[in-house]
Motif scaffolding. Structure first.
Motif, PDB file in Angstrom:
ATOM      1  N   THR A  48       0.835  -1.198   0.000  1.00  0.00           N
ATOM      2  CA  THR A  48       0.000   0.000   0.000  1.00  0.00           C
ATOM      3  C   THR A  48       0.870   1.248   0.000  1.00  0.00           C
ATOM      4  O   THR A  48       2.100   1.172   0.115  1.00  0.00           O
ATOM      5  N   ARG A  88      -1.595   1.982  -6.182  1.00  0.00           N
ATOM      6  CA  ARG A  88      -2.078   0.685  -5.704  1.00  0.00           C
ATOM      7  C   ARG A  88      -1.596  -0.500  -6.549  1.00  0.00           C
ATOM      8  O   ARG A  88      -2.205  -1.565  -6.549  1.00  0.00           O
ATOM      9  N   ASP A 116      -4.701  -3.367  -6.385  1.00  0.00           N
ATOM     10  CA  ASP A 116      -5.845  -3.388  -5.479  1.00  0.00           C
ATOM     11  C   ASP A 116      -6.982  -2.571  -6.078  1.00  0.00           C
ATOM     12  O   ASP A 116      -6.786  -1.420  -6.483  1.00  0.00           O
ATOM     13  N   PHE A 117      -8.185  -3.164  -6.106  1.00  0.00           N
ATOM     14  CA  PHE A 117      -9.364  -2.459  -6.588  1.00  0.00           C
ATOM     15  C   PHE A 117     -10.311  -2.093  -5.453  1.00  0.00           C
ATOM     16  O   PHE A 117     -11.133  -1.189  -5.590  1.00  0.00           O
ATOM     17  N   ILE A 118     -10.204  -2.803  -4.349  1.00  0.00           N
ATOM     18  CA  ILE A 118     -10.959  -2.477  -3.146  1.00  0.00           C
ATOM     19  C   ILE A 118      -9.953  -2.302  -2.020  1.00  0.00           C
ATOM     20  O   ILE A 118      -9.146  -3.193  -1.752  1.00  0.00           O
ATOM     21  N   GLY A 119      -9.978  -1.157  -1.354  1.00  0.00           N
ATOM     22  CA  GLY A 119      -8.983  -0.876  -0.330  1.00  0.00           C
ATOM     23  C   GLY A 119      -7.637  -0.602  -0.977  1.00  0.00           C
ATOM     24  O   GLY A 119      -7.546  -0.175  -2.126  1.00  0.00           O
ATOM     25  N   LYS A 121      -5.365   1.601   0.130  1.00  0.00           N
ATOM     26  CA  LYS A 121      -4.816   2.917   0.430  1.00  0.00           C
ATOM     27  C   LYS A 121      -4.228   2.989   1.834  1.00  0.00           C
ATOM     28  O   LYS A 121      -3.450   3.888   2.137  1.00  0.00           O
ATOM     29  N   ALA A 126      -9.361  -4.053   4.923  1.00  0.00           N
ATOM     30  CA  ALA A 126      -9.533  -5.040   3.858  1.00  0.00           C
ATOM     31  C   ALA A 126      -8.924  -4.543   2.552  1.00  0.00           C
ATOM     32  O   ALA A 126      -8.977  -3.349   2.241  1.00  0.00           O
ATOM     33  N   ARG A 127      -8.342  -5.478   1.787  1.00  0.00           N
ATOM     34  CA  ARG A 127      -7.805  -5.190   0.462  1.00  0.00           C
ATOM     35  C   ARG A 127      -8.137  -6.358  -0.463  1.00  0.00           C
ATOM     36  O   ARG A 127      -7.972  -7.520  -0.093  1.00  0.00           O
ATOM     37  N   PHE A 128      -8.579  -6.035  -1.678  1.00  0.00           N
ATOM     38  CA  PHE A 128      -8.835  -7.054  -2.695  1.00  0.00           C
ATOM     39  C   PHE A 128      -8.216  -6.573  -4.000  1.00  0.00           C
ATOM     40  O   PHE A 128      -8.422  -5.429  -4.413  1.00  0.00           O
ATOM     41  N   GLY A 129      -7.446  -7.458  -4.640  1.00  0.00           N
ATOM     42  CA  GLY A 129      -6.752  -7.067  -5.852  1.00  0.00           C
ATOM     43  C   GLY A 129      -6.824  -8.126  -6.937  1.00  0.00           C
ATOM     44  O   GLY A 129      -7.240  -9.267  -6.703  1.00  0.00           O
ATOM     45  N   GLY A 150      -6.705 -11.297  -1.607  1.00  0.00           N
ATOM     46  CA  GLY A 150      -7.572 -10.743  -0.577  1.00  0.00           C
ATOM     47  C   GLY A 150      -6.868 -10.790   0.760  1.00  0.00           C
ATOM     48  O   GLY A 150      -6.130 -11.741   1.054  1.00  0.00           O
TER      49      GLY A 150
END
Length: 277
Positions: A48, A88, A116-119, A121, A126-129, A150
């Protein structure tokens, strides 16, 4: 010769001393305040903006009656580079040498970029890429793959996992191979974490009786990770039994992952060095 030995000794001491110099901890850096660059051995996590550093990783494994992605049927030595590209994006690449029990030597390489497309930053949460990459394995087979990542991290525990969809350019391999991995760590004390990792390969064997690689294979074992707050080094180790959960009705292909339909084991360790100032 004496001058050369003295010079090498002093250089080694200097590098070690530099690695032990306390690093000002920013939110999200290694240690007790944030995320690890690579906490798990069988799952790849993303970096991140709060962990914008590059990292060198050396890992090795020993395996009996096992193969990729659990390790190598013999001794495997791998050097990896991982870094944050900005916006990201995370880069991960590796090169490995394998020494089997018969004395043969093989090599493997791979490189991928994950976003990463969700989270993504902040270090915690949570982070999903989703990523794309290319690999060349020990059996001289080239493949392209996509990886779904994830993770969820808080100060006292973390969980992460991958779904890897692989297309190998070989007529003796499945059209699409699926590799699933999962890891969980809980903080024991300071920067010492312990937990469990699991990885499943050719899981289509659970619903396809003619799965080309011999059946679904699993590894489940203990996992530990330590990243001292005042050091650039981090250490991880994981291992356990490798076993077939299902057996295919066809003979396995000749891919490097294919081994006799017997249970085995693997033990893997990794040392990471943080290049970030």
């Amino acid at each position: 010769m004496k001058k050369l030995l003295i010079t090498l000794t002093l250089a080694t001491v200097a590098i070690w001393a530099k690695a032990q110099v306390p690093v000002i901890q920013k939110p999200g850096l290694t240690g007790t305040t944030g995320t690890m660059v690579q906490p798990f051995l069988f799952s790849v996590n993303t970096l991140t903006a709060e962990t914008p550093f590059w990292n060198l990783q050396y890992s090795g494994s020993y395996g009996e009656r096992t193969a990729y992605p659990f390790g190598y049927d013999g001794v495997d030595q791998q050097l990896s580079v991982k870094g944050y590209l900005g916006n990201r994006f995370t880069l991960f690449s590796s090169a490995a040498l394998g020494f089997d029990h018969a004395g043969h030597v093989a090599s493997a390489q791979q490189a991928e970029v994950i976003r990463d497309f969700i989270g993504g930053k902040k270090a915690f949460g949570a982070r999903f890429g989703l990523g794309m990459g290319v690999s060349h394995d020990f059996s001289n087979t080239t493949a392209i793959f996509s990886r779904v990542t994830g993770s969820f991290e808080v100060a006292k525990w973390r969980v992460g996992g991958n779904l890897r969809f692989e297309k190998a350019f070989s007529t003796r391999r499945d059209d699409i191979d699926l590799i699933t991995s999962f890891g969980f760590h809980h903080r024991i004390a300071g920067s010492f974490f312990a937990g469990v990792e699991a990885i499943g390969q050719d899981l289509e064997g659970f619903w396809e009786q003619d799965e080309a690689e011999g059946g679904a294979k699993l590894l489940v074992g203990p996992s530990i990770n330590m990243a001292p707050a005042n050091s650039r080094f981090a250490f991880s180790i994981c291992g356990g039994p490798v076993f077939y959960a299902t057996h295919s009705t066809v003979m396995p292909s000749q891919a490097i992952r294919d081994i006799p339909l017997q249970n085995g084991f693997t033990l893997r360790g990794m040392v990471s060095f943080n290049l970030h100032q």
